[in-house]
Design a protein around this motif. Sequence first.
Motif, mmCIF file in Angstrom:
data_model
loop_
_atom_site.group_PDB
_atom_site.id
_atom_site.type_symbol
_atom_site.label_atom_id
_atom_site.label_comp_id
_atom_site.label_asym_id
_atom_site.label_seq_id
_atom_site.Cartn_x
_atom_site.Cartn_y
_atom_site.Cartn_z
ATOM 1 N N ARG A 106 0.814 -1.219 0.000
ATOM 2 C CA ARG A 106 0.000 0.000 0.000
ATOM 3 C C ARG A 106 0.848 1.269 0.000
ATOM 4 O O ARG A 106 0.712 2.106 -0.897
ATOM 5 N N GLY B 48 2.833 1.566 -3.259
ATOM 6 C CA GLY B 48 1.979 1.998 -4.370
ATOM 7 C C GLY B 48 1.707 3.489 -4.330
ATOM 8 O O GLY B 48 1.729 4.165 -5.369
ATOM 9 N N MET B 49 1.450 4.003 -3.139
ATOM 10 C CA MET B 49 1.202 5.442 -2.995
ATOM 11 C C MET B 49 2.456 6.243 -3.331
ATOM 12 O O MET B 49 2.378 7.292 -3.980
ATOM 13 N N VAL C 293 4.943 5.310 -5.352
ATOM 14 C CA VAL C 293 5.160 5.223 -6.800
ATOM 15 C C VAL C 293 4.217 6.165 -7.537
ATOM 16 O O VAL C 293 4.623 6.847 -8.481
ATOM 17 N N LYS C 294 2.976 6.228 -7.094
ATOM 18 C CA LYS C 294 2.002 7.128 -7.729
ATOM 19 C C LYS C 294 2.464 8.582 -7.600
ATOM 20 O O LYS C 294 2.412 9.349 -8.569
ATOM 21 N N LEU C 295 2.912 8.965 -6.416
ATOM 22 C CA LEU C 295 3.399 10.324 -6.205
ATOM 23 C C LEU C 295 4.656 10.586 -7.034
ATOM 24 O O LEU C 295 4.768 11.605 -7.705
ATOM 25 N N SER D 284 5.617 9.163 -9.730
ATOM 26 C CA SER D 284 5.283 9.182 -11.152
ATOM 27 C C SER D 284 4.657 10.499 -11.583
ATOM 28 O O SER D 284 4.738 10.873 -12.750
ATOM 29 N N SER D 285 4.054 11.202 -10.637
ATOM 30 C CA SER D 285 3.449 12.495 -10.961
ATOM 31 C C SER D 285 4.489 13.616 -10.977
ATOM 32 O O SER D 285 4.198 14.728 -11.418
ATOM 33 N N LYS E 248 9.617 5.156 -9.421
ATOM 34 C CA LYS E 248 8.437 5.163 -10.294
ATOM 35 C C LYS E 248 8.042 3.761 -10.735
ATOM 36 O O LYS E 248 7.138 3.596 -11.537
ATOM 37 N N LYS E 249 8.706 2.732 -10.183
ATOM 38 C CA LYS E 249 8.433 1.347 -10.562
ATOM 39 C C LYS E 249 8.062 0.543 -9.317
ATOM 40 O O LYS E 249 8.905 0.271 -8.456
ATOM 41 N N LEU E 250 6.805 0.132 -9.252
ATOM 42 C CA LEU E 250 6.258 -0.519 -8.053
ATOM 43 C C LEU E 250 7.023 -1.778 -7.651
ATOM 44 O O LEU E 250 7.419 -1.918 -6.495
#
Length: 85
Positions: free
Chosen positions: A17, A20-21, A23-25, A27-28, A45-47
């Motif tokens: 969890r 994932g959060m 990586v999402k941040l 990636s932005s 940027k890679k989970l």
Amino acid sequence: MQTFQHIIKDEVGLHARPAGMLVKLASSCSSDISITFESKKVSAKKLFAVMGLCAKRNDEITITVEGENEEADCLQIKEFCEQNL
């Protein structure tokens, strides 16, 4: 280039969890962001790469941010780590 260290405080470590959060941040962000733990350096940027670090509670990770908006991106990532990891 901006760099900071963070000690994992989450009881379960850097699990799915929060990874994932993160990586999402990451990636932005427009900057290149990497995480180093022990001898492994991976893209934030890679989970699967982040989860593959297997960082546990009390482990220290180093995060490096490099790019045009590195200061702002580093601040966002640092705040995320302090609140979620």
